[in-house]
Design an enzyme around this catalytic site. Structure first.
Site, PDB file in Angstrom:
ATOM      1  CG  ASP A  30      23.689  56.547 -18.487  1.00 40.83           C
ATOM      2  OD1 ASP A  30      23.549  57.784 -18.470  1.00 40.83           O
ATOM      3  OD2 ASP A  30      24.740  55.992 -18.854  1.00 40.83           O
ATOM      4  CB  SER A  33      39.222  61.696 -46.640  1.00 40.47           C
ATOM      5  OG  SER A  33      39.992  62.694 -47.285  1.00 40.47           O
TER       6      SER A  33
END
Length: 187
Positions: A39, A74
Protein backbone atom coordinates in the site's frame (compact mmCIF):
# COMPACT_ATOMS: atom_id res chain seq x y z
CA UNK A 1 4.28 11.73 7.95
CA UNK A 2 4.61 9.40 10.89
CA UNK A 3 3.16 6.30 12.46
CA UNK A 4 3.11 8.25 15.77
CA UNK A 5 0.09 10.40 16.65
CA UNK A 6 1.94 13.20 18.47
CA UNK A 7 4.93 15.46 17.83
CA UNK A 8 3.39 16.62 14.56
CA UNK A 9 2.61 13.02 13.64
CA UNK A 10 -0.64 11.43 12.49
CA UNK A 11 -2.81 13.87 14.47
CA UNK A 12 -1.46 16.47 12.03
CA UNK A 13 -0.86 14.44 8.86
CA UNK A 14 -2.32 11.21 7.53
CA UNK A 15 -0.80 8.19 9.27
CA UNK A 16 2.18 6.75 7.41
CA UNK A 17 1.74 3.02 6.95
CA UNK A 18 5.47 2.21 6.55
CA UNK A 19 8.04 4.63 8.02
CA UNK A 20 10.88 2.40 6.78
CA UNK A 21 10.12 3.15 3.11
CA UNK A 22 10.50 6.76 1.90
CA UNK A 23 8.38 6.06 -1.20
CA UNK A 24 5.39 4.98 0.95
CA UNK A 25 3.32 7.82 2.44
CA UNK A 26 -0.23 9.26 2.38
CA UNK A 27 -0.95 11.28 -0.73
CA UNK A 28 1.45 9.42 -3.01
CA UNK A 29 0.21 8.75 -6.51
CA UNK A 30 0.65 5.01 -7.17
CA UNK A 31 2.52 4.19 -10.33
CA UNK A 32 1.86 1.09 -12.46
CA UNK A 33 1.79 -2.01 -10.26
CA UNK A 34 3.16 -0.16 -7.19
CA UNK A 35 0.19 -1.25 -5.08
CA UNK A 36 0.11 -4.87 -6.26
CA UNK A 37 1.76 -6.08 -3.03
CA UNK A 38 2.28 -2.91 -0.95
CA UNK A 39 0.00 0.00 0.00
CA UNK A 40 2.24 2.85 -1.25
CA UNK A 41 -0.25 5.66 -0.54
CA UNK A 42 -1.53 4.35 2.82
CA UNK A 43 -5.20 4.47 1.80
CA UNK A 44 -5.69 0.82 2.77
CA UNK A 45 -6.07 -0.45 -0.80
CA UNK A 46 -3.54 -2.84 -2.35
CA UNK A 47 -3.29 -6.30 -3.89
CA UNK A 48 -4.65 -7.79 -7.10
CA UNK A 49 -7.82 -9.64 -8.07
CA UNK A 50 -7.95 -13.14 -9.63
CA UNK A 51 -7.23 -11.61 -13.06
CA UNK A 52 -4.12 -9.77 -11.81
CA UNK A 53 -5.78 -6.35 -11.93
CA UNK A 54 -4.59 -4.13 -9.05
CA UNK A 55 -7.39 -3.17 -6.62
CA UNK A 56 -5.99 0.38 -6.60
CA UNK A 57 -6.70 0.58 -10.35
CA UNK A 58 -10.16 -0.99 -10.03
CA UNK A 59 -11.33 1.09 -7.07
CA UNK A 60 -9.40 4.35 -7.45
CA UNK A 61 -8.14 4.43 -11.03
CA UNK A 62 -10.57 7.05 -12.36
CA UNK A 63 -11.81 8.45 -9.04
CA UNK A 64 -9.43 11.44 -8.90
CA UNK A 65 -8.63 11.37 -5.17
CA UNK A 66 -7.10 14.45 -3.59
CA UNK A 67 -5.70 15.51 -0.25
CA UNK A 68 -6.64 18.35 2.10
CA UNK A 69 -3.92 20.70 3.36
CA UNK A 70 -4.43 23.65 5.70
CA UNK A 71 -1.79 26.29 6.37
CA UNK A 72 -3.03 28.29 9.31
CA UNK A 73 -2.94 29.58 12.85
CA UNK A 74 -4.43 28.45 16.15
CA UNK A 75 -7.97 28.47 14.75
CA UNK A 76 -6.97 25.88 12.12
CA UNK A 77 -4.92 23.87 14.62
CA UNK A 78 -7.99 23.73 16.91
CA UNK A 79 -6.24 25.23 19.95
CA UNK A 80 -8.02 24.15 23.12
CA UNK A 81 -7.16 24.31 26.82
CA UNK A 82 -8.41 21.03 28.25
CA UNK A 83 -9.99 20.95 31.68
CA UNK A 84 -10.59 17.22 32.13
CA UNK A 85 -7.09 15.77 31.64
CA UNK A 86 -6.25 13.39 34.49
CA UNK A 87 -3.55 10.90 33.47
CA UNK A 88 0.12 11.49 32.67
CA UNK A 89 -0.48 9.97 29.21
CA UNK A 90 -3.23 12.49 28.49
CA UNK A 91 -1.02 15.39 29.63
CA UNK A 92 1.83 14.10 27.45
CA UNK A 93 -0.49 13.89 24.41
CA UNK A 94 -1.70 17.47 24.99
CA UNK A 95 1.85 18.80 25.45
CA UNK A 96 3.24 16.92 22.44
CA UNK A 97 0.45 18.38 20.28
CA UNK A 98 1.15 21.94 21.48
CA UNK A 99 -2.29 22.14 23.20
CA UNK A 100 -3.87 21.75 19.77
CA UNK A 101 -6.37 19.21 18.49
CA UNK A 102 -5.93 19.15 14.68
CA UNK A 103 -7.69 15.77 14.65
CA UNK A 104 -10.83 17.73 15.70
CA UNK A 105 -10.42 20.81 13.47
CA UNK A 106 -12.73 22.16 10.77
CA UNK A 107 -10.20 21.21 8.10
CA UNK A 108 -8.56 17.91 9.03
CA UNK A 109 -10.76 16.57 11.85
CA UNK A 110 -11.20 12.81 11.73
CA UNK A 111 -11.97 11.59 15.27
CA UNK A 112 -15.41 10.57 16.53
CA UNK A 113 -17.21 13.40 18.32
CA UNK A 114 -16.83 11.74 21.73
CA UNK A 115 -13.03 11.95 21.43
CA UNK A 116 -12.97 15.70 20.74
CA UNK A 117 -12.90 18.05 23.73
CA UNK A 118 -15.96 20.24 24.24
CA UNK A 119 -17.72 18.98 21.12
CA UNK A 120 -21.01 19.60 22.96
CA UNK A 121 -22.54 16.61 21.23
CA UNK A 122 -22.15 18.14 17.79
CA UNK A 123 -21.12 15.57 15.18
CA UNK A 124 -17.56 15.73 13.88
CA UNK A 125 -17.46 17.37 10.48
CA UNK A 126 -14.49 18.61 8.51
CA UNK A 127 -13.36 19.27 4.97
CA UNK A 128 -11.22 16.11 5.11
CA UNK A 129 -14.14 13.93 6.25
CA UNK A 130 -16.30 15.27 3.44
CA UNK A 131 -13.55 14.61 0.88
CA UNK A 132 -13.10 11.10 2.29
CA UNK A 133 -16.85 10.47 2.29
CA UNK A 134 -17.02 11.51 -1.36
CA UNK A 135 -14.00 9.41 -2.31
CA UNK A 136 -12.70 6.66 0.00
CA UNK A 137 -9.49 6.60 -2.03
CA UNK A 138 -8.64 9.87 -0.20
CA UNK A 139 -8.33 7.99 3.15
CA UNK A 140 -5.48 9.46 5.26
CA UNK A 141 -4.79 12.17 2.67
CA UNK A 142 -4.55 15.26 4.92
CA UNK A 143 -1.96 17.65 6.35
CA UNK A 144 -2.60 20.26 9.02
CA UNK A 145 0.34 22.67 8.90
CA UNK A 146 -1.02 25.16 11.43
CA UNK A 147 0.93 26.94 14.14
CA UNK A 148 -0.31 28.87 17.16
CA UNK A 149 0.56 32.53 16.64
CA UNK A 150 1.23 32.15 12.90
CA UNK A 151 1.50 35.37 10.91
CA UNK A 152 1.73 36.09 7.20
CA UNK A 153 5.51 36.55 7.37
CA UNK A 154 6.15 33.27 9.23
CA UNK A 155 3.75 31.46 6.91
CA UNK A 156 5.73 32.42 3.82
CA UNK A 157 9.18 32.19 5.41
CA UNK A 158 8.85 29.00 7.47
CA UNK A 159 5.53 27.18 7.67
CA UNK A 160 4.76 26.75 3.95
CA UNK A 161 7.99 24.79 3.45
CA UNK A 162 6.97 22.11 5.95
CA UNK A 163 4.26 20.61 3.74
CA UNK A 164 5.13 17.14 2.52
CA UNK A 165 4.60 17.42 -1.21
CA UNK A 166 6.58 15.65 -3.87
CA UNK A 167 5.30 17.22 -7.09
CA UNK A 168 4.36 14.72 -9.78
CA UNK A 169 4.62 11.83 -7.29
CA UNK A 170 1.59 13.04 -5.28
CA UNK A 171 -2.13 13.36 -5.84
CA UNK A 172 -3.54 16.90 -6.19
CA UNK A 173 -4.29 18.84 -3.01
CA UNK A 174 -7.05 21.17 -1.91
CA UNK A 175 -5.08 23.81 0.05
CA UNK A 176 -6.54 26.28 2.55
CA UNK A 177 -4.56 29.34 3.62
CA UNK A 178 -6.39 30.18 6.82
CA UNK A 179 -5.03 32.91 9.05
CA UNK A 180 -8.30 33.65 10.80
CA UNK A 181 -7.42 34.16 14.47
CA UNK A 182 -6.37 37.39 16.13
CA UNK A 183 -2.76 36.38 15.39
CA UNK A 184 -2.86 38.26 12.08
CA UNK A 185 -3.89 41.53 13.68
CA UNK A 186 -0.71 41.88 15.69
CA UNK A 187 2.45 43.34 14.27
Amino acid sequence: FSTMSTLRGSSWRGKDCDDARPNVYPGRRPKAHDDDHLDTNCNGIFGVDANGTPYEDKLCGNSNPYSVIVLGDSASAHFHLPYNITTPEEWAFVAENEVDYPQCSWSTGHLPTAECPDAAGLPMDSVYLRVRQQNRCSHRQYQNISVNGARCTSMVRDILNTTSLHGANDIPSLVFYALVGNDVCNR
